[in-house]
Design an enzyme around this catalytic site. Sequence first.
Site, PDB file in Angstrom:
ATOM      1  N   CYS A  94      79.163  -2.059 -71.040  1.00  0.00           N
ATOM      2  CA  CYS A  94      78.733  -3.442 -70.879  1.00  0.00           C
ATOM      3  C   CYS A  94      77.211  -3.487 -70.963  1.00  0.00           C
ATOM      4  O   CYS A  94      76.538  -2.665 -70.335  1.00  0.00           O
ATOM      5  CB  CYS A  94      79.207  -3.960 -69.519  1.00  0.00           C
ATOM      6  N   GLU A 137      85.118 -10.220 -72.051  1.00  0.00           N
ATOM      7  CA  GLU A 137      84.164 -11.339 -72.058  1.00  0.00           C
ATOM      8  C   GLU A 137      84.642 -12.504 -71.182  1.00  0.00           C
ATOM      9  O   GLU A 137      83.821 -13.134 -70.495  1.00  0.00           O
ATOM     10  CB  GLU A 137      83.894 -11.811 -73.497  1.00  0.00           C
ATOM     11  N   HIS A 140      83.744 -11.929 -67.719  1.00  0.00           N
ATOM     12  CA  HIS A 140      82.353 -12.307 -67.397  1.00  0.00           C
ATOM     13  C   HIS A 140      82.268 -13.774 -66.967  1.00  0.00           C
ATOM     14  O   HIS A 140      81.495 -14.125 -66.071  1.00  0.00           O
ATOM     15  CB  HIS A 140      81.432 -12.105 -68.599  1.00  0.00           C
TER      16      HIS A 140
END
Length: 168
Positions: A94, A137, A140
């Site tokens: 990441c 993603e 996130h």
Amino acid sequence: MKKAERIEVRVFPDPILKTVAKPYAAITESDCKLAYDMLETMYYEDGVGLAAPQIGVSKRLIVCAPQQKNGKEYIFFNPKMTNLSGQELGPEGCLSLPGISGEVLRSTHLEFTALDVDGKELQMEIDGFFARIIQHEIDHLDGILYVDRVNFSKRKILMEAYHNPRVL
Ligand code: ZN
């Protein structure tokens, strides 16, 4: 539209990485500019995906390029996944946790909807590495980092390595 610009990537423990991002009610030209800036940043940092919170914007926007520099790139506003199936352990890193990587269990197949830069709804079925990127993603956007998905003892080792790069 102005030329895309790189933006500094936020790294752990920046609190925005632990914040749930807000959906878009409408997509404006400046939102699209941000998405292109994110692609520029992602390519510069050698990533295959980037979520808006990683550049300091707590909104539900992700970009990715599952085939890296030679392939198609994607911009997804308000991404949502459903009907996840299959499981596979695979390596992840990441840009917000530089210098470490870990094995994460992810679904291998998912159904996916999002809005594109024109505000048009996209529907896709996604597999394999692309599905892994999408899950990473979207995590996130929900304030979750991949290290939150590895078991406690492995996470402890990873985070010690993150805070003390010399122990690696
Ligand atoms: Zn990430």
